[in-house]
Motif scaffolding. Structure first.
Motif, mmCIF file in Angstrom:
data_model
loop_
_atom_site.group_PDB
_atom_site.id
_atom_site.type_symbol
_atom_site.label_atom_id
_atom_site.label_comp_id
_atom_site.label_asym_id
_atom_site.label_seq_id
_atom_site.Cartn_x
_atom_site.Cartn_y
_atom_site.Cartn_z
ATOM 1 N N PHE A 34 0.927 -1.160 0.144
ATOM 2 C CA PHE A 34 0.194 -0.089 0.023
ATOM 3 C C PHE A 34 0.952 1.235 -0.095
ATOM 4 O O PHE A 34 1.825 1.428 0.733
ATOM 5 C CB PHE A 34 -1.034 0.144 1.181
ATOM 6 N N GLN A 35 0.697 2.108 -0.858
ATOM 7 C CA GLN A 35 1.591 3.376 -0.881
ATOM 8 C C GLN A 35 0.930 4.499 -0.142
ATOM 9 O O GLN A 35 0.093 4.532 0.172
ATOM 10 C CB GLN A 35 1.373 4.005 -2.506
ATOM 11 N N PRO A 36 2.217 5.300 0.183
ATOM 12 C CA PRO A 36 1.854 6.528 0.890
ATOM 13 C C PRO A 36 0.537 7.186 0.259
ATOM 14 O O PRO A 36 0.729 7.600 -1.126
ATOM 15 C CB PRO A 36 2.978 7.351 1.052
ATOM 16 N N GLY A 37 -0.438 7.882 1.019
ATOM 17 C CA GLY A 37 -1.490 8.777 0.509
ATOM 18 C C GLY A 37 -2.578 7.606 -0.071
ATOM 19 O O GLY A 37 -3.639 8.093 -0.773
ATOM 20 N N GLU A 38 -2.594 6.321 -0.274
ATOM 21 C CA GLU A 38 -3.380 5.429 -0.792
ATOM 22 C C GLU A 38 -4.698 4.996 0.264
ATOM 23 O O GLU A 38 -4.411 4.988 1.427
ATOM 24 C CB GLU A 38 -3.005 4.093 -1.180
ATOM 25 N N ARG A 39 -5.886 5.109 -0.168
ATOM 26 C CA ARG A 39 -7.088 4.995 0.720
ATOM 27 C C ARG A 39 -7.153 3.566 0.722
ATOM 28 O O ARG A 39 -7.352 2.677 -0.089
ATOM 29 C CB ARG A 39 -8.198 5.731 0.050
ATOM 30 N N LEU A 40 -7.440 3.214 2.124
ATOM 31 C CA LEU A 40 -7.831 1.659 2.435
ATOM 32 C C LEU A 40 -9.351 1.560 2.662
ATOM 33 O O LEU A 40 -9.911 2.175 3.529
ATOM 34 C CB LEU A 40 -6.969 1.392 3.751
ATOM 35 N N VAL A 41 -9.952 0.877 1.809
ATOM 36 C CA VAL A 41 -11.363 0.685 1.761
ATOM 37 C C VAL A 41 -11.774 -0.357 2.316
ATOM 38 O O VAL A 41 -11.425 -1.513 2.122
ATOM 39 C CB VAL A 41 -11.751 0.844 0.197
ATOM 40 N N GLN A 42 -12.465 -0.212 3.403
ATOM 41 C CA GLN A 42 -12.867 -1.382 4.527
ATOM 42 C C GLN A 42 -13.714 -2.492 3.920
ATOM 43 O O GLN A 42 -13.234 -3.746 4.019
ATOM 44 C CB GLN A 42 -13.998 -0.527 5.435
ATOM 45 N N GLU A 43 -14.595 -2.032 2.870
ATOM 46 C CA GLU A 43 -15.403 -3.071 2.126
ATOM 47 C C GLU A 43 -14.412 -3.912 1.301
ATOM 48 O O GLU A 43 -14.344 -5.246 1.548
ATOM 49 C CB GLU A 43 -16.312 -2.652 1.282
ATOM 50 N N ARG A 61 -8.025 1.466 13.257
ATOM 51 C CA ARG A 61 -7.975 2.284 14.493
ATOM 52 C C ARG A 61 -6.568 2.126 15.084
ATOM 53 O O ARG A 61 -6.123 2.939 15.442
ATOM 54 C CB ARG A 61 -9.072 2.220 15.244
ATOM 55 N N LYS A 62 -6.275 0.680 15.235
ATOM 56 C CA LYS A 62 -4.946 0.534 16.010
ATOM 57 C C LYS A 62 -3.800 1.006 15.141
ATOM 58 O O LYS A 62 -2.878 1.536 15.459
ATOM 59 C CB LYS A 62 -4.877 -1.251 16.031
ATOM 60 N N LEU A 63 -3.908 0.878 13.731
ATOM 61 C CA LEU A 63 -2.940 1.167 12.853
ATOM 62 C C LEU A 63 -2.693 2.657 12.795
ATOM 63 O O LEU A 63 -1.629 3.263 12.703
ATOM 64 C CB LEU A 63 -3.062 0.648 11.543
ATOM 65 N N GLU A 64 -4.044 3.357 13.278
ATOM 66 C CA GLU A 64 -3.752 4.845 13.410
ATOM 67 C C GLU A 64 -2.830 5.094 14.515
ATOM 68 O O GLU A 64 -2.021 6.230 14.515
ATOM 69 C CB GLU A 64 -5.209 5.487 13.473
ATOM 70 N N THR A 65 -3.305 4.692 15.677
ATOM 71 C CA THR A 65 -2.427 4.761 17.134
ATOM 72 C C THR A 65 -0.881 4.467 16.757
ATOM 73 O O THR A 65 -0.085 5.114 17.396
ATOM 74 C CB THR A 65 -2.941 4.079 18.096
ATOM 75 N N GLU A 66 -0.555 3.478 15.779
ATOM 76 C CA GLU A 66 0.972 3.216 15.514
ATOM 77 C C GLU A 66 1.533 4.226 14.546
ATOM 78 O O GLU A 66 2.542 4.311 14.547
ATOM 79 C CB GLU A 66 0.801 1.864 15.080
ATOM 80 N N GLY A 67 0.463 5.041 14.103
ATOM 81 C CA GLY A 67 1.143 6.036 13.264
ATOM 82 C C GLY A 67 1.284 5.621 11.739
ATOM 83 O O GLY A 67 2.086 6.409 10.863
ATOM 84 N N LEU A 68 0.699 4.478 11.401
ATOM 85 C CA LEU A 68 0.865 4.023 9.929
ATOM 86 C C LEU A 68 -0.131 4.558 8.957
ATOM 87 O O LEU A 68 -0.037 4.377 7.784
ATOM 88 C CB LEU A 68 0.913 2.542 10.111
ATOM 89 N N VAL A 69 -1.450 4.996 9.574
ATOM 90 C CA VAL A 69 -2.453 5.329 8.873
ATOM 91 C C VAL A 69 -3.155 6.575 9.227
ATOM 92 O O VAL A 69 -2.883 7.092 10.631
ATOM 93 C CB VAL A 69 -3.578 4.292 8.477
ATOM 94 N N ILE A 70 -3.873 7.513 8.612
ATOM 95 C CA ILE A 70 -4.473 8.465 9.112
ATOM 96 C C ILE A 70 -5.924 8.269 8.725
ATOM 97 O O ILE A 70 -6.427 7.962 7.749
ATOM 98 C CB ILE A 70 -4.126 9.922 8.509
ATOM 99 N N ILE A 71 -6.973 8.385 9.696
ATOM 100 C CA ILE A 71 -8.440 8.205 9.435
ATOM 101 C C ILE A 71 -8.876 9.652 9.383
ATOM 102 O O ILE A 71 -8.906 10.525 10.439
ATOM 103 C CB ILE A 71 -9.102 7.321 10.573
ATOM 104 N N GLU A 72 -9.443 10.002 8.403
ATOM 105 C CA GLU A 72 -9.630 11.325 7.883
ATOM 106 C C GLU A 72 -11.545 11.236 7.644
ATOM 107 O O GLU A 72 -12.005 10.114 7.190
ATOM 108 C CB GLU A 72 -9.517 11.885 6.605
ATOM 109 N N PRO A 73 -12.252 12.128 8.097
ATOM 110 C CA PRO A 73 -13.669 12.334 7.933
ATOM 111 C C PRO A 73 -13.744 12.223 6.356
ATOM 112 O O PRO A 73 -13.379 12.703 5.713
ATOM 113 C CB PRO A 73 -14.020 13.590 8.491
ATOM 114 N N HIS A 74 -14.993 11.283 6.275
ATOM 115 C CA HIS A 74 -15.375 11.196 4.610
ATOM 116 C C HIS A 74 -14.571 10.233 3.885
ATOM 117 O O HIS A 74 -14.900 10.365 2.546
ATOM 118 C CB HIS A 74 -15.833 12.531 4.130
ATOM 119 N N ARG A 75 -13.234 10.122 4.100
ATOM 120 C CA ARG A 75 -12.394 9.605 3.436
ATOM 121 C C ARG A 75 -11.855 8.194 3.995
ATOM 122 O O ARG A 75 -11.572 7.213 2.951
ATOM 123 C CB ARG A 75 -10.956 10.364 3.236
ATOM 124 N N GLY A 76 -11.863 7.838 5.214
ATOM 125 C CA GLY A 76 -11.511 6.827 5.836
ATOM 126 C C GLY A 76 -9.922 6.731 6.191
ATOM 127 O O GLY A 76 -9.445 7.850 6.423
#
Length: 222
Positions: A34-43, A61-76
């Motif tokens: 997965f590349q930086p900036g890529e959106r991870l779609v839950q479905e 959510r756990k990966l967000e606490t680890e600093g590997l992803v950012i969860i953004e409103p309306h983007r995931g």
């Protein structure tokens, strides 16, 4: 979302489902699937892994606490870029904090603790499975600081261990061989009751790993 690789859950009976999902996604991110900036779609992730959306949501959510992803409103969830500065900060802090914790922990270790460390070192030396090695490595480092009386220090270290430090045996060439040698040296210092030497060896072990990670990342960016 990238389709150039296969997401697959391994069997780890003691792990909850979202921890298994988290492990798979963490490794995929760190390996660059997965590349930086890529959106991870839950479905899509849930479908690829053959699970419901709930464990995927919890894993992200756990990966967000680890600093590997950012969860953004309306983007995931969006994959974050891993920088040299991130690695230098995490491993710089770990090398200092774990040195302190090990020095204090050794003074309070009992024979059962040393026996468990010995078993883990042997298991890592004999392991042919990367996942098994990682789990033993995590437990080895956890036991090293388990007798440290400064609980805030231990909590700081546990926070720093989240994310890519868990995966370094799979990310670096010859990491397991070097780690096995260093783990054995740390164990010998503990057996001798030499807390200062054990702390020094742990500091060098972590610093070497951090330096190699920085070098690996820099080479991948060239």
């Amino acid at each position: 979302m990238s389709r150039k690789f296969e997401l697959r859950l391994e069997s780890h009976e003691l792990d909850t489902l979202h921890i298994k999902v988290c492990r798979v996604l963490r490794e995929a991110i760190l390996r660059g699937h997965f590349q930086p900036g890529e959106r991870l779609v839950q479905e899509e992730l849930a479908s690829s892994l053959g699970v419901s959306r709930m464990p995927v949501r919890e894993a992200l959510r756990k990966l967000e606490t680890e600093g590997l992803v950012i969860i953004e409103p309306h983007r995931g969830a969006i994959v974050k870029s891993l920088s040299v500065e991130d690695i230098q900060e995490i491993y710089g802090l770990r090398s200092q904090f774990e040195k302190m914790a090990v020095e204090m922990s050794v003074e309070h270790m009992e024979q059962d603790d040393i026996d468990q460390l010995e078993e883990l070192v042997v298991a890592m030396e004999q392991s042919k499975d990367a996942t098994e090695f990682i789990e033993c490595n995590i437990e080895f480092h956890r036991l090293l600081i388990s007798r440290c009386p400064w609980k805030r220090l231990v909590n700081f270290i546990e926070t720093l261990w989240n994310g890519f430090p868990q995966q370094t045996p799979q990310m670096l060439r010859d990491q397991t061989e070097k780690s096995n040698k260093e783990h054995r040296e740390i164990l010998q210092a503990i057996k001798k009751g030499n807390a200062a030497e054990a702390g020094k060896l742990v500091h060098g072990h972590i610093k070497r790993t951090g330096d190699n990670l920085v070098k690996s990342l820099q080479e991948s960016l060239e």
